[in-house]
Motif scaffolding. Sequence first.
Motif, PDB file in Angstrom:
ATOM      1  N   ALA A   1       0.834  -1.209   0.000  1.00 26.25           N
ATOM      2  CA  ALA A   1       0.000   0.000   0.000  1.00 26.25           C
ATOM      3  C   ALA A   1       0.866   1.255   0.000  1.00 26.25           C
ATOM      4  N   TYR A   2       1.919   1.245   0.788  1.00 24.57           N
ATOM      5  CA  TYR A   2       2.815   2.399   0.823  1.00 24.57           C
ATOM      6  C   TYR A   2       3.440   2.637  -0.552  1.00 24.57           C
ATOM      7  N   ARG A   3       3.936   1.567  -1.151  1.00 28.33           N
ATOM      8  CA  ARG A   3       4.565   1.698  -2.470  1.00 28.33           C
ATOM      9  C   ARG A   3       3.594   2.304  -3.486  1.00 28.33           C
ATOM     10  N   ALA A   4       2.353   1.827  -3.472  1.00 33.65           N
ATOM     11  CA  ALA A   4       1.359   2.312  -4.438  1.00 33.65           C
ATOM     12  C   ALA A   4       0.922   3.745  -4.133  1.00 33.65           C
ATOM     13  N   ALA A   5       0.718   4.060  -2.871  1.00 29.20           N
ATOM     14  CA  ALA A   5       0.220   5.387  -2.501  1.00 29.20           C
ATOM     15  C   ALA A   5       1.256   6.481  -2.718  1.00 29.20           C
ATOM     16  N   PHE A   6       2.527   6.135  -2.538  1.00 29.25           N
ATOM     17  CA  PHE A   6       3.575   7.155  -2.606  1.00 29.25           C
ATOM     18  C   PHE A   6       4.560   6.940  -3.751  1.00 29.25           C
ATOM     19  N   ALA A   7       4.205   6.061  -4.692  1.00 24.25           N
ATOM     20  CA  ALA A   7       5.026   5.812  -5.879  1.00 24.25           C
ATOM     21  C   ALA A   7       6.484   5.549  -5.508  1.00 24.25           C
ATOM     22  N   ASP A   8       6.656   4.690  -4.516  1.00 21.89           N
ATOM     23  CA  ASP A   8       7.990   4.328  -4.057  1.00 21.89           C
ATOM     24  C   ASP A   8       8.132   2.817  -4.156  1.00 21.89           C
ATOM     25  N   ARG A   9       8.485   2.332  -5.329  1.00 19.42           N
ATOM     26  CA  ARG A   9       8.526   0.899  -5.615  1.00 19.42           C
ATOM     27  C   ARG A   9       9.627   0.156  -4.859  1.00 19.42           C
ATOM     28  N   THR A  10      10.587   0.882  -4.300  1.00 15.05           N
ATOM     29  CA  THR A  10      11.702   0.228  -3.615  1.00 15.05           C
ATOM     30  C   THR A  10      11.548   0.208  -2.099  1.00 15.05           C
ATOM     31  N   ALA A  11      10.457   0.760  -1.570  1.00 21.28           N
ATOM     32  CA  ALA A  11      10.267   0.831  -0.113  1.00 21.28           C
ATOM     33  C   ALA A  11      10.294  -0.558   0.509  1.00 21.28           C
ATOM     34  N   ARG A  12      10.827  -0.627   1.691  1.00 22.30           N
ATOM     35  CA  ARG A  12      10.880  -1.857   2.479  1.00 22.30           C
ATOM     36  C   ARG A  12      10.307  -1.554   3.862  1.00 22.30           C
ATOM     37  N   VAL A  13      10.003  -2.598   4.606  1.00 21.05           N
ATOM     38  CA  VAL A  13       9.535  -2.441   5.970  1.00 21.05           C
ATOM     39  C   VAL A  13      10.617  -1.719   6.772  1.00 21.05           C
ATOM     40  N   GLY A  14      10.194  -0.744   7.577  1.00 24.04           N
ATOM     41  CA  GLY A  14      11.110   0.012   8.424  1.00 24.04           C
ATOM     42  C   GLY A  14      10.988   1.502   8.161  1.00 24.04           C
ATOM     43  N   PRO A  15      11.920   2.281   8.724  1.00 25.89           N
ATOM     44  CA  PRO A  15      11.875   3.734   8.527  1.00 25.89           C
ATOM     45  C   PRO A  15      12.180   4.089   7.077  1.00 25.89           C
ATOM     46  N   GLN A  16      11.534   5.147   6.612  1.00 25.83           N
ATOM     47  CA  GLN A  16      11.714   5.608   5.236  1.00 25.83           C
ATOM     48  C   GLN A  16      12.485   6.918   5.239  1.00 25.83           C
ATOM     49  N   GLU A  17      13.099   7.236   4.121  1.00 30.30           N
ATOM     50  CA  GLU A  17      13.776   8.529   3.998  1.00 30.30           C
ATOM     51  C   GLU A  17      12.762   9.664   3.878  1.00 30.30           C
ATOM     52  N   ARG A  18      11.602   9.375   3.323  1.00 29.51           N
ATOM     53  CA  ARG A  18      10.559  10.369   3.108  1.00 29.51           C
ATOM     54  C   ARG A  18      10.092  10.938   4.450  1.00 29.51           C
ATOM     55  N   THR A  19       9.844  12.226   4.458  1.00 28.12           N
ATOM     56  CA  THR A  19       9.127  12.860   5.554  1.00 28.12           C
ATOM     57  C   THR A  19       7.938  13.586   4.948  1.00 28.12           C
ATOM     58  N   ILE A  20       6.930  13.817   5.761  1.00 30.15           N
ATOM     59  CA  ILE A  20       5.756  14.576   5.331  1.00 30.15           C
ATOM     60  C   ILE A  20       5.615  15.713   6.327  1.00 30.15           C
ATOM     61  N   GLY A  21       5.884  16.929   5.864  1.00 30.71           N
ATOM     62  CA  GLY A  21       5.966  18.033   6.809  1.00 30.71           C
ATOM     63  C   GLY A  21       7.078  17.686   7.791  1.00 30.71           C
ATOM     64  N   GLY A  22       6.797  17.744   9.081  1.00 32.97           N
ATOM     65  CA  GLY A  22       7.776  17.371  10.088  1.00 32.97           C
ATOM     66  C   GLY A  22       7.647  15.936  10.552  1.00 32.97           C
ATOM     67  N   SER A  23       6.797  15.153   9.904  1.00 31.59           N
ATOM     68  CA  SER A  23       6.531  13.777  10.336  1.00 31.59           C
ATOM     69  C   SER A  23       7.438  12.789   9.614  1.00 31.59           C
ATOM     70  N   ARG A  24       8.020  11.890  10.393  1.00 30.55           N
ATOM     71  CA  ARG A  24       8.803  10.804   9.810  1.00 30.55           C
ATOM     72  C   ARG A  24       7.850   9.693   9.394  1.00 30.55           C
ATOM     73  N   VAL A  25       8.313   8.813   8.500  1.00 37.01           N
ATOM     74  CA  VAL A  25       7.472   7.750   7.959  1.00 37.01           C
ATOM     75  C   VAL A  25       8.120   6.393   8.236  1.00 37.01           C
ATOM     76  N   TRP A  26       7.292   5.452   8.680  1.00 42.47           N
ATOM     77  CA  TRP A  26       7.732   4.078   8.957  1.00 42.47           C
ATOM     78  C   TRP A  26       6.743   3.154   8.267  1.00 42.47           C
ATOM     79  N   VAL A  27       7.220   2.152   7.582  1.00 38.07           N
ATOM     80  CA  VAL A  27       6.353   1.157   6.958  1.00 38.07           C
ATOM     81  C   VAL A  27       6.396  -0.116   7.802  1.00 38.07           C
ATOM     82  N   LEU A  28       5.214  -0.596   8.173  1.00 39.70           N
ATOM     83  CA  LEU A  28       5.064  -1.817   8.958  1.00 39.70           C
ATOM     84  C   LEU A  28       4.481  -2.917   8.078  1.00 39.70           C
ATOM     85  N   PRO A  29       4.714  -4.167   8.432  1.00 37.74           N
ATOM     86  CA  PRO A  29       4.069  -5.252   7.691  1.00 37.74           C
ATOM     87  C   PRO A  29       2.563  -5.229   7.923  1.00 37.74           C
ATOM     88  N   ASN A  30       1.831  -5.688   6.952  1.00 37.10           N
ATOM     89  CA  ASN A  30       0.378  -5.787   7.066  1.00 37.10           C
ATOM     90  C   ASN A  30       0.037  -6.904   8.064  1.00 37.10           C
TER      91      ASN A  30
END
Length: 168
Positions: free
Chosen positions: A107-136
């Motif tokens: 879902a993260y990959r599709a929503a944010f067009a980041d095909r290489t994302a993996r579970v864990g912290p992401q380089e992307r931030t949104i405003g001042g918020s950090r982003v973490w991808v968790l397993p479904n």
Amino acid sequence: MAAPGLHVLFCGINPGLMSAATGHHFARPGNRFWPVLHHSGFTPRRLRPDEEGELLDHGLGITNVVARATARADELADEEYREGGRLLEEKVRELGPQWLAVVGVTAYRAAFADRTARVGPQERTIGGSRVWVLPNPSGLNAHWRPPELAQEFAALREAASLPDLSDG
């Protein structure tokens, strides 16, 4: 169920049919979100879906990438994910959580067009918020067992500098 200034805003993919019927996130009995949230230390006990409002007491919130309910997430179109990602970015900028935790790497990959994302912290931030991808935590995601799911969730809790509230 979200408010300004949360420690973590959890973001599911979209409501399943049971969640749509009950009005509560991760409501399907086989979904492992609520037990994993507790075992990872985010909550002092296992909450039921109808107790999701108690997340706010712990500085946690919950939302979805896509609002439309489906039986399975693979029924969603790419356009729905992209639009959901855009709306989620707006919500995160408005609410300013410390972390956005997207529950589901696909879902993260599709929503944010980041095909290489993996579970864990992401380089992307949104405003001042950090982003973490968790397993479904869906029971359909069988290659992630509950102990490993809890470990991944706990890593986020630790990164957010939150205490371990679990009873074990």
